[in-house]
Design a protein around this motif. Structure first.
Motif, PDB file in Angstrom:
ATOM      1  N   PHE A  78       0.830  -1.205   0.000  1.00 21.28           N
ATOM      2  CA  PHE A  78       0.000   0.000   0.000  1.00 21.28           C
ATOM      3  C   PHE A  78       0.866   1.258   0.000  1.00 21.28           C
ATOM      4  N   ALA A  79       1.949   1.234   0.766  1.00 19.14           N
ATOM      5  CA  ALA A  79       2.859   2.385   0.806  1.00 19.14           C
ATOM      6  C   ALA A  79       3.461   2.632  -0.575  1.00 19.14           C
ATOM      7  N   ARG A  80       3.815   1.548  -1.300  1.00 21.23           N
ATOM      8  CA  ARG A  80       4.376   1.714  -2.648  1.00 21.23           C
ATOM      9  C   ARG A  80       3.338   2.287  -3.604  1.00 21.23           C
ATOM     10  N   VAL A  81       2.087   1.852  -3.478  1.00 22.50           N
ATOM     11  CA  VAL A  81       1.014   2.363  -4.340  1.00 22.50           C
ATOM     12  C   VAL A  81       0.797   3.850  -4.069  1.00 22.50           C
ATOM     13  N   GLN A  82       0.777   4.242  -2.805  1.00 20.00           N
ATOM     14  CA  GLN A  82       0.605   5.658  -2.463  1.00 20.00           C
ATOM     15  C   GLN A  82       1.755   6.482  -3.014  1.00 20.00           C
ATOM     16  N   GLU A  83       2.963   5.938  -2.928  1.00 18.86           N
ATOM     17  CA  GLU A  83       4.124   6.656  -3.450  1.00 18.86           C
ATOM     18  C   GLU A  83       3.989   6.851  -4.957  1.00 18.86           C
ATOM     19  N   GLU A  89       0.741  12.242  -9.572  1.00 17.61           N
ATOM     20  CA  GLU A  89       0.176  13.592  -9.435  1.00 17.61           C
ATOM     21  C   GLU A  89       1.220  14.646  -9.765  1.00 17.61           C
ATOM     22  N   GLU A  90       2.422  14.462  -9.269  1.00 18.73           N
ATOM     23  CA  GLU A  90       3.502  15.413  -9.544  1.00 18.73           C
ATOM     24  C   GLU A  90       3.828  15.433 -11.038  1.00 18.73           C
ATOM     25  N   LEU A  91       3.840  14.249 -11.664  1.00 15.26           N
ATOM     26  CA  LEU A  91       4.100  14.165 -13.096  1.00 15.26           C
ATOM     27  C   LEU A  91       3.016  14.890 -13.881  1.00 15.26           C
ATOM     28  N   ASP A  92       1.756  14.722 -13.477  1.00 15.05           N
ATOM     29  CA  ASP A  92       0.651  15.414 -14.152  1.00 15.05           C
ATOM     30  C   ASP A  92       0.805  16.935 -14.054  1.00 15.05           C
ATOM     31  N   LYS A  93       1.207  17.426 -12.880  1.00 18.64           N
ATOM     32  CA  LYS A  93       1.417  18.870 -12.706  1.00 18.64           C
ATOM     33  C   LYS A  93       2.533  19.364 -13.614  1.00 18.64           C
TER      34      LYS A  93
END
Length: 187
Positions: A78-83, A89-93
């Motif tokens: 789950f931690a890897r998925v959140q990362e 999101e950062e890539l989209d920005k």
């Protein structure tokens, strides 16, 4: 004197009351106590709060379909998925920032900066100069009025002429005329 409590002392009245209330709520709600909705129950209307609540609901709904949450390695996965999600999101920005849509006004912006540099409102590093600070204090026709002030154009004029010139810069046209004035003008 401060009395030190030992671990054998009975809990205070507030602790006992709170514990009893929690036990009563747990027995009354065997499926779990419902949580308060930040938007509907607490009336939080900030955009970031509403977006976070919506995102949380989507994630909670998607978790119901997964059976892997019972896996012993679930927390690491789950931690890897959140990362990966935060990286996405950062890539989209960043993709938006370099897209044509965000760069449409860039040439006009650079041209305006060049004009401000040529008129000495900002220096080559973009720092605001004295003329720029004066222009910031003026509400309309900033560049024109600042140039008139710094070139000392109004000094040789009589007060009436200065007032007439400046009135041109603050004039707002009234588009509504009284009907009787229109009738007089037409006669």
């Amino acid at each position: 004197m401060i009395a030190l409590l030992s671990s054998l002392d009975p809990p205070g009245q507030a602790v006992s009351t709170s514990t009893q209330e929690l036990l009563r709520l747990a027995e009354a709600n065997p499926g779990g106590i419902t949580t308060l909705d930040p938007v509907n129950d607490l009336h939080l209307k900030a955009i970031d709060v509403v977006e976070a609540v919506m995102r949380q609901r989507v994630l909670q709904e998607s978790l119901k379909d997964f059976h892997c949450i019972h896996s012993p390695t679930f927390p690491e996965q789950f931690a890897r998925v959140q990362e990966r999600m935060s990286v996405q999101e950062e890539l989209d920005k960043l993709l938006f920032l370099v897209s044509d849509q965000s760069l449409t006004l860039l040439p006009e912006y650079h041209q305006r900066i060049k004009v401000l540099e040529a008129l000495q409102y900002v220096d080559s590093s973009g720092a605001v100069q004295l003329k720029g600070r004066v222009a910031c204090q003026i509400s309309s026709h900033e560049l024109l009025l600042t140039e008139l002030l710094f070139e000392n154009t109004l000094s040789p004029l009589a007060p009436e002429e200065s007032a007439a010139l400046l009135s041109c810069l603050v004039f707002t046209q009234n588009t509504q005329t009284e009907p009787h004035i229109t009738n007089i003008l037409q006669e």
